[in-house]
Scaffold this motif. Structure first.
Motif, PDB file in Angstrom:
ATOM      1  N   GLY A 177      70.088  44.295  57.773  1.00  0.00           N
ATOM      2  CA  GLY A 177      69.144  44.824  58.746  1.00  0.00           C
ATOM      3  C   GLY A 177      67.824  45.235  58.117  1.00  0.00           C
ATOM      4  O   GLY A 177      66.799  45.319  58.787  1.00  0.00           O
ATOM      5  N   PHE A 178      67.841  45.487  56.783  1.00  0.00           N
ATOM      6  CA  PHE A 178      66.605  45.816  56.082  1.00  0.00           C
ATOM      7  C   PHE A 178      65.771  44.571  55.789  1.00  0.00           C
ATOM      8  O   PHE A 178      64.597  44.686  55.443  1.00  0.00           O
ATOM      9  CB  PHE A 178      66.914  46.501  54.742  1.00  0.00           C
ATOM     10  N   THR A 179      66.387  43.389  55.857  1.00  0.00           N
ATOM     11  CA  THR A 179      65.696  42.181  55.397  1.00  0.00           C
ATOM     12  C   THR A 179      65.666  41.098  56.479  1.00  0.00           C
ATOM     13  O   THR A 179      64.868  41.153  57.395  1.00  0.00           O
ATOM     14  CB  THR A 179      66.356  41.664  54.106  1.00  0.00           C
ATOM     15  N   GLN A 180      66.551  40.105  56.389  1.00  0.00           N
ATOM     16  CA  GLN A 180      66.410  38.909  57.221  1.00  0.00           C
ATOM     17  C   GLN A 180      66.699  39.097  58.699  1.00  0.00           C
ATOM     18  O   GLN A 180      66.083  38.444  59.548  1.00  0.00           O
ATOM     19  CB  GLN A 180      67.339  37.791  56.700  1.00  0.00           C
ATOM     20  N   LEU A 181      67.652  39.959  59.044  1.00  0.00           N
ATOM     21  CA  LEU A 181      68.174  39.964  60.405  1.00  0.00           C
ATOM     22  C   LEU A 181      67.107  40.142  61.486  1.00  0.00           C
ATOM     23  O   LEU A 181      67.125  39.397  62.476  1.00  0.00           O
ATOM     24  CB  LEU A 181      69.272  41.027  60.556  1.00  0.00           C
ATOM     25  N   ARG A 194      64.436  37.469  66.198  1.00  0.00           N
ATOM     26  CA  ARG A 194      63.207  37.091  66.897  1.00  0.00           C
ATOM     27  C   ARG A 194      63.092  35.570  67.019  1.00  0.00           C
ATOM     28  O   ARG A 194      62.822  35.035  68.098  1.00  0.00           O
ATOM     29  CB  ARG A 194      61.997  37.642  66.147  1.00  0.00           C
ATOM     30  N   GLU A 195      63.330  34.868  65.902  1.00  0.00           N
ATOM     31  CA  GLU A 195      63.159  33.417  65.905  1.00  0.00           C
ATOM     32  C   GLU A 195      64.240  32.725  66.738  1.00  0.00           C
ATOM     33  O   GLU A 195      63.956  31.787  67.480  1.00  0.00           O
ATOM     34  CB  GLU A 195      63.193  32.897  64.473  1.00  0.00           C
ATOM     35  N   PHE A 196      65.482  33.195  66.634  1.00  0.00           N
ATOM     36  CA  PHE A 196      66.557  32.551  67.394  1.00  0.00           C
ATOM     37  C   PHE A 196      66.342  32.710  68.887  1.00  0.00           C
ATOM     38  O   PHE A 196      66.520  31.764  69.663  1.00  0.00           O
ATOM     39  CB  PHE A 196      67.916  33.132  66.991  1.00  0.00           C
ATOM     40  N   LEU A 197      65.957  33.918  69.323  1.00  0.00           N
ATOM     41  CA  LEU A 197      65.727  34.138  70.749  1.00  0.00           C
ATOM     42  C   LEU A 197      64.524  33.360  71.253  1.00  0.00           C
ATOM     43  O   LEU A 197      64.492  32.932  72.410  1.00  0.00           O
ATOM     44  CB  LEU A 197      65.548  35.632  71.027  1.00  0.00           C
ATOM     45  N   ALA A 198      63.526  33.139  70.384  1.00  0.00           N
ATOM     46  CA  ALA A 198      62.379  32.333  70.789  1.00  0.00           C
ATOM     47  C   ALA A 198      62.787  30.878  70.986  1.00  0.00           C
ATOM     48  O   ALA A 198      62.317  30.198  71.899  1.00  0.00           O
ATOM     49  CB  ALA A 198      61.277  32.437  69.744  1.00  0.00           C
ATOM     50  N   ARG A 199      63.703  30.397  70.134  1.00  0.00           N
ATOM     51  CA  ARG A 199      64.144  29.001  70.226  1.00  0.00           C
ATOM     52  C   ARG A 199      65.163  28.809  71.352  1.00  0.00           C
ATOM     53  O   ARG A 199      65.206  27.753  71.982  1.00  0.00           O
ATOM     54  CB  ARG A 199      64.801  28.566  68.911  1.00  0.00           C
ATOM     55  N   THR A 200      66.023  29.825  71.530  1.00  0.00           N
ATOM     56  CA  THR A 200      67.143  29.681  72.465  1.00  0.00           C
ATOM     57  C   THR A 200      67.170  30.882  73.400  1.00  0.00           C
ATOM     58  O   THR A 200      68.057  31.742  73.318  1.00  0.00           O
ATOM     59  CB  THR A 200      68.474  29.570  71.688  1.00  0.00           C
ATOM     60  N   LEU A 210      64.037  39.256  61.639  1.00  0.00           N
ATOM     61  CA  LEU A 210      63.277  38.012  61.791  1.00  0.00           C
ATOM     62  C   LEU A 210      64.140  36.915  62.389  1.00  0.00           C
ATOM     63  O   LEU A 210      63.669  36.116  63.207  1.00  0.00           O
ATOM     64  CB  LEU A 210      62.726  37.574  60.435  1.00  0.00           C
ATOM     65  N   TRP A 211      65.410  36.867  61.993  1.00  0.00           N
ATOM     66  CA  TRP A 211      66.313  35.868  62.566  1.00  0.00           C
ATOM     67  C   TRP A 211      66.479  36.071  64.064  1.00  0.00           C
ATOM     68  O   TRP A 211      66.473  35.109  64.829  1.00  0.00           O
ATOM     69  CB  TRP A 211      67.676  35.945  61.888  1.00  0.00           C
TER      70      TRP A 211
END
Length: 220
Positions: A18-22, A27-33, A24-25
């Motif tokens: 939760g401090f790093t990738q999550l 945000r990007e996943f919901l934008a795509r799907t 951003l993931w």
């Protein structure tokens, strides 16, 4: 729904990602799907395993020693990191940029319980045994933020994944510890490292979860 464009993924995660990738993931996943909802719940590995048994979660992001993810689950490695030492900023050792292991072996520790990350806990215990030291566990705590806050309070030092350095707590510093091979006559034991994996039950792959797994595979 059959193509994974509609649905729900109940995703548990450990605080370190939760401090790093999550974020951003997500945000990007919901934008795509946009038709797939991600239901997020922060949970330690032991709570995640219970969630799988009860059918309460679909996938989890777990922290463990390299190659030591829980058996019986499909796994996708998403990252690896070193462990660092969190110290109160007023501690004498905080003035040193890189610490030697022998300097910290006798210091009291704030440590996570074995039940939440057994492989990492065991790796730390083995490190101390290889150097003829007995860990002085002053306090146990579950969440990394709580561990760091207890360090700030002067309860002890703490071994934490490097990603926790993103949690900037005034009064706490993070330091790298130089590798030590172990005492004479003992086998060399490297400083523990951490691995984060996305895990899910092999027999419970929904189309929406399959899409999320492929998305995470791309992000690696």
């Amino acid at each position: 729904a059959a193509s994974g464009e509609l649905g729900r993924v109940r995703l548990a995660f450990v605080s370190t990602i939760g401090f790093t990738q999550l974020p951003l993931w997500v945000r990007e996943f919901l934008a795509r799907t946009p038709g797939v909802s991600l239901e997020l719940v922060e949970a330690t590995s032991d709570v995640q395993m219970d969630g799988f048994d009860r059918g309460h979660i679909d996938a989890g992001l777990m922290l463990h020693a390299p190659g030591q993810a829980p058996v019986g689950l499909e796994r996708l490695t998403v990252g690896q990191e070193s462990m660092v030492l969190a110290l109160p900023s007023k501690h004498p050792l905080a003035k040193v940029e890189k610490l030697r292991l022998v300097e910290v072996l006798a210091e009291p520790l704030v440590l996570f319980p074995r039940r939440i990350m057994p492989s990492l806990h065991d790796a730390l215990m083995e490190l101390y045994r290889a150097n003829d030291a007995l860990p002085r566990i002053a306090q146990e705590a579950i969440q990394m933020q709580t561990i760091v806050n207890l360090v700030w309070g002067g309860i002890g030092l703490a071994w934490v994944p490097a990603s926790v350095m993103q949690f900037r707590r005034p009064g706490v510093v993070y330091r790298e510890v130089l590798h030590a091979a172990g005492r004479a006559g003992r086998k060399a034991v490297a400083l523990p490292t951490c691995e984060t994996s996305l895990v899910w039950p092999a027999d419970a792959m929904s189309p929406a979860l399959a899409r999320f797994v492929e998305f995470v595979r791309e992000q690696r």
